[in-house]
Scaffold this motif. Structure first.
Motif, PDB file in Angstrom:
ATOM      1  N   PRO A 296      27.422  43.676  48.611  1.00  0.00           N
ATOM      2  CA  PRO A 296      28.627  44.265  48.021  1.00  0.00           C
ATOM      3  C   PRO A 296      28.296  45.030  46.745  1.00  0.00           C
ATOM      4  CG  PRO A 296      28.559  41.918  47.590  1.00  0.00           C
ATOM      5  CD  PRO A 296      27.425  42.214  48.533  1.00  0.00           C
ATOM      6  N   SER A 297      29.283  45.730  46.237  1.00  0.00           N
ATOM      7  CA  SER A 297      29.122  46.497  45.011  1.00  0.00           C
ATOM      8  C   SER A 297      28.588  45.611  43.878  1.00  0.00           C
ATOM      9  CB  SER A 297      30.475  47.083  44.601  1.00  0.00           C
ATOM     10  OG  SER A 297      30.473  47.479  43.242  1.00  0.00           O
ATOM     11  N   PRO A 298      27.707  46.135  43.049  1.00  0.00           N
ATOM     12  CA  PRO A 298      27.275  45.370  41.863  1.00  0.00           C
ATOM     13  C   PRO A 298      28.452  44.930  40.992  1.00  0.00           C
ATOM     14  CG  PRO A 298      25.868  47.281  42.191  1.00  0.00           C
ATOM     15  CD  PRO A 298      27.005  47.421  43.164  1.00  0.00           C
ATOM     16  N   LYS A 299      29.528  45.691  41.030  1.00  0.00           N
ATOM     17  CA  LYS A 299      30.707  45.308  40.244  1.00  0.00           C
ATOM     18  C   LYS A 299      31.356  44.034  40.792  1.00  0.00           C
ATOM     19  CE  LYS A 299      31.666  50.006  38.665  1.00  0.00           C
ATOM     20  NZ  LYS A 299      32.643  51.129  38.614  1.00  0.00           N
TER      21      LYS A 299
ATOM     22  N   GLN B 164      30.706  36.659  38.357  1.00  0.00           N
ATOM     23  CA  GLN B 164      30.064  36.035  37.208  1.00  0.00           C
ATOM     24  C   GLN B 164      31.028  35.905  36.031  1.00  0.00           C
ATOM     25  OE1 GLN B 164      26.732  38.721  36.792  1.00  0.00           O
ATOM     26  NE2 GLN B 164      25.356  37.394  37.975  1.00  0.00           N
ATOM     27  N   ALA B 165      31.903  36.874  35.883  1.00  0.00           N
ATOM     28  CA  ALA B 165      32.876  36.828  34.785  1.00  0.00           C
ATOM     29  C   ALA B 165      33.854  35.676  34.972  1.00  0.00           C
ATOM     30  CB  ALA B 165      33.624  38.158  34.695  1.00  0.00           C
TER      31      ALA B 165
ATOM     32  N   ASP C 201      33.952  33.437  31.850  1.00  0.00           N
ATOM     33  CA  ASP C 201      35.124  33.616  30.994  1.00  0.00           C
ATOM     34  C   ASP C 201      36.337  32.789  31.425  1.00  0.00           C
ATOM     35  OD1 ASP C 201      33.582  35.531  29.664  1.00  0.00           O
ATOM     36  OD2 ASP C 201      34.369  37.162  30.928  1.00  0.00           O
ATOM     37  N   GLN C 202      36.362  32.365  32.682  1.00  0.00           N
ATOM     38  CA  GLN C 202      37.566  31.704  33.180  1.00  0.00           C
ATOM     39  C   GLN C 202      37.263  30.350  33.831  1.00  0.00           C
ATOM     40  OE1 GLN C 202      39.988  34.383  35.653  1.00  0.00           O
ATOM     41  NE2 GLN C 202      38.814  36.103  34.872  1.00  0.00           N
ATOM     42  N   ALA C 203      36.146  29.746  33.462  1.00  0.00           N
ATOM     43  CA  ALA C 203      35.762  28.491  34.109  1.00  0.00           C
ATOM     44  C   ALA C 203      36.840  27.422  33.959  1.00  0.00           C
ATOM     45  CB  ALA C 203      34.433  27.995  33.549  1.00  0.00           C
ATOM     46  N   ASP C 204      37.470  27.380  32.798  1.00  0.00           N
ATOM     47  CA  ASP C 204      38.509  26.364  32.591  1.00  0.00           C
ATOM     48  C   ASP C 204      39.696  26.581  33.512  1.00  0.00           C
ATOM     49  OD1 ASP C 204      39.650  24.112  30.958  1.00  0.00           O
ATOM     50  OD2 ASP C 204      41.161  25.651  30.537  1.00  0.00           O
ATOM     51  N   ALA C 205      39.927  27.840  33.900  1.00  0.00           N
ATOM     52  CA  ALA C 205      41.065  28.149  34.762  1.00  0.00           C
ATOM     53  C   ALA C 205      40.863  27.656  36.197  1.00  0.00           C
ATOM     54  CB  ALA C 205      41.331  29.653  34.770  1.00  0.00           C
TER      55      ALA C 205
ATOM     56  N   PRO D 269      46.250  31.132  49.615  1.00  0.00           N
ATOM     57  CA  PRO D 269      45.147  31.417  50.540  1.00  0.00           C
ATOM     58  C   PRO D 269      43.936  32.099  49.906  1.00  0.00           C
ATOM     59  CG  PRO D 269      46.882  33.039  50.811  1.00  0.00           C
ATOM     60  CD  PRO D 269      47.405  32.024  49.840  1.00  0.00           C
ATOM     61  N   ILE D 270      44.114  32.735  48.736  1.00  0.00           N
ATOM     62  CA  ILE D 270      43.027  33.501  48.126  1.00  0.00           C
ATOM     63  C   ILE D 270      42.624  32.844  46.811  1.00  0.00           C
ATOM     64  CG2 ILE D 270      42.203  35.788  47.485  1.00  0.00           C
ATOM     65  CD1 ILE D 270      43.296  35.712  50.293  1.00  0.00           C
ATOM     66  N   ASP D 271      41.352  32.430  46.681  1.00  0.00           N
ATOM     67  CA  ASP D 271      40.924  31.748  45.464  1.00  0.00           C
ATOM     68  C   ASP D 271      40.566  32.747  44.366  1.00  0.00           C
ATOM     69  OD1 ASP D 271      37.999  32.396  45.452  1.00  0.00           O
ATOM     70  OD2 ASP D 271      37.989  31.223  47.305  1.00  0.00           O
ATOM     71  N   ARG D 272      40.310  32.237  43.171  1.00  0.00           N
ATOM     72  CA  ARG D 272      40.064  33.106  42.020  1.00  0.00           C
ATOM     73  C   ARG D 272      38.830  33.993  42.207  1.00  0.00           C
ATOM     74  NH1 ARG D 272      43.086  31.869  37.573  1.00  0.00           N
ATOM     75  NH2 ARG D 272      44.274  29.912  37.699  1.00  0.00           N
ATOM     76  N   PHE D 273      37.764  33.443  42.779  1.00  0.00           N
ATOM     77  CA  PHE D 273      36.556  34.236  42.988  1.00  0.00           C
ATOM     78  C   PHE D 273      36.822  35.376  43.967  1.00  0.00           C
ATOM     79  CE2 PHE D 273      34.872  30.061  41.725  1.00  0.00           C
ATOM     80  CZ  PHE D 273      34.037  30.438  40.688  1.00  0.00           C
ATOM     81  N   ALA D 274      37.522  35.068  45.048  1.00  0.00           N
ATOM     82  CA  ALA D 274      37.811  36.084  46.065  1.00  0.00           C
ATOM     83  C   ALA D 274      38.703  37.181  45.501  1.00  0.00           C
ATOM     84  CB  ALA D 274      38.458  35.435  47.288  1.00  0.00           C
ATOM     85  N   ILE D 275      39.692  36.805  44.707  1.00  0.00           N
ATOM     86  CA  ILE D 275      40.569  37.809  44.099  1.00  0.00           C
ATOM     87  C   ILE D 275      39.763  38.743  43.212  1.00  0.00           C
ATOM     88  CG2 ILE D 275      42.450  38.172  42.445  1.00  0.00           C
ATOM     89  CD1 ILE D 275      43.695  35.534  43.502  1.00  0.00           C
ATOM     90  N   ALA D 276      38.960  38.167  42.325  1.00  0.00           N
ATOM     91  CA  ALA D 276      38.179  38.988  41.386  1.00  0.00           C
ATOM     92  C   ALA D 276      37.201  39.889  42.129  1.00  0.00           C
ATOM     93  CB  ALA D 276      37.431  38.077  40.412  1.00  0.00           C
ATOM     94  N   ALA D 277      36.519  39.338  43.128  1.00  0.00           N
ATOM     95  CA  ALA D 277      35.524  40.111  43.867  1.00  0.00           C
ATOM     96  C   ALA D 277      36.170  41.248  44.641  1.00  0.00           C
ATOM     97  CB  ALA D 277      34.764  39.189  44.818  1.00  0.00           C
TER      98      ALA D 277
END
Length: 361
Positions: free
Chosen positions: A44-47, A53-54, A58-62, A252-260
């Motif tokens: 996938p895109s480097p972004k 990773q962000a 930055d959001q591990a507590d969330a 249905p969509i977790d935080r990692f999937a949303i960000a990615a």
């Protein structure tokens, strides 16, 4: 796993009769060339990597909190990229979940739904699971969908475009014929592979109140491991899908999937570059296999569907596996002499061709 009849007494009667979908093999053996499940050969895109990773940094507590049930930022990113309103976007945990909600929302009708006899094999699974009445429409002798066959009484229509596993695409004009022939039924165009050279029906959504377009991030955006699918339709159809979703799984969509996925949709240049690389590699692979005597159907997907007049397809698949290359063979009527081969990198495709030439054919 083998389950005895006695143990099955705990199962619901309907479950005892289910014939589940069989996914493509995900081998545990190292160093196999995997050309069997239509995954993108490029990352996938480097972004996307930066976005994941962000989340950790930055959001591990969330992560102790539930994600946004509407995944609003992702809906907006898709709406922007597709030139739609956010109210016209629906999200699911992979396009298979989106399709399941589509079957529940639209296809429980008195008349049978229509789909091709050779198509995505999850459709009959969902039909059995939900108790949907179905009628399979045969492809023509060239393995093409004849849209005139869909002008008959039905409870809805679902067509994969490009079709899988044949890889052949319909034009927008042909899709419009199906829509116009069925103004009072939902027509679903499943576009898992559309970004590799076919025309998307998203451009028709605002003109047809009965159209649902289903897409995925698994293929062209290289996010199969994160499970993000979506549908685009007019808002009254999206409302039905939201009602089904929120009666099944509100998150249905977790935080990692949303960000990615947001990062992927925001990097359109990378997306287009990778799609073009696959298309170019596909055309070279088709040419090379044709020189080896294969008959290859015209592909607009990230895979090809090929047969060889002098070699049995199942045996070819076994011989390739013995050489460390996995392709997909469907032991089904009409297509049991075909292999579905995912387009890899140029180096992977060259290994396949060289293995066929030197060790098998």
């Amino acid at each position: 796993m083998t389950v005895s009849t006695a143990q099955m007494r705990f199962w619901s009667p309907e479950v005892r009769e289910l014939e589940p979908y069989v996914p493509g093999e995900q081998p545990k053996i190292q160093n196999l060339l995997k050309l069997n499940t239509n995954e993108n050969p490029y990352p996938p895109s480097p972004k996307v990597v930066e976005a994941v990773q962000a989340v950790l940094h930055d959001q591990a507590d969330a992560l102790r909190l539930y994600p946004d049930p509407d995944a609003t930022t992702l809906k907006q990113a898709i709406a922007t990229q597709q030139n739609m309103d956010v109210s016209q976007v629906f999200l699911g945990n992979g396009s298979d979940e989106v399709l399941a909600h589509i079957f529940k929302a639209f296809f429980l009708q008195d008349e049978p739904i229509l789909y091709p006899d050779i198509t995505y094999s999850f459709y009959p699974v969902y039909s059995q699971f939900f108790g949907t009445k179905t009628k399979e429409i045969p492809l023509n002798d060239n393995f093409e969908i004849d849209v005139k066959d869909y002008a008959q009484p039905n409870g809805g229509v679902i067509i994969t475009n490009p079709n899988a596993p044949t890889s052949i695409a319909l034009s927008l004009a042909e899709i419009e014929q199906v829509l116009q022939a069925n103004p009072d039924r939902v027509v679903v165009i499943d576009e898992a592979y559309v970004d590799f050279g076919a025309e998307s029906a998203v451009s028709l959504v605002n003109r047809y109140e009965n159209l649902v377009v289903c897409q995925t991030t698994s293929k062209s955006r290289s996010l199969a491991g994160l499970r993000v699918g979506f549908a685009i339709a007019q808002s009254h159809l999206i409302a039905a899908l939201e009602a089904v979703k929120n009666s099944f799984n509100s998150y249905p969509i977790d935080r990692f999937a949303i960000a990615a996925a947001v990062a992927s949709f925001e990097d359109q240049a990378y997306f287009e570059e990778q799609c073009q690389k696959v298309i170019t590699s596909r055309e070279k692979l088709v040419s090379d296999l044709t020189e080896l005597g294969f008959n290859v159907l015209p592909s607009k997907a990230n895979f090809i569907f090929a047969s060889h007049p002098q070699h049995e397809a199942g045996q070819l698949a076994q011989k390739l596996r013995a050489q460390g290359i996995i392709v997909r063979h469907f032991n089904k009527p009409r297509i049991n002499q075909f292999l579905r081969i995912t387009v890899g990198t140029d180096e992977q495709n060259a290994r396949l061709v060289q293995t066929l030439k030197q060790d098998i054919l």
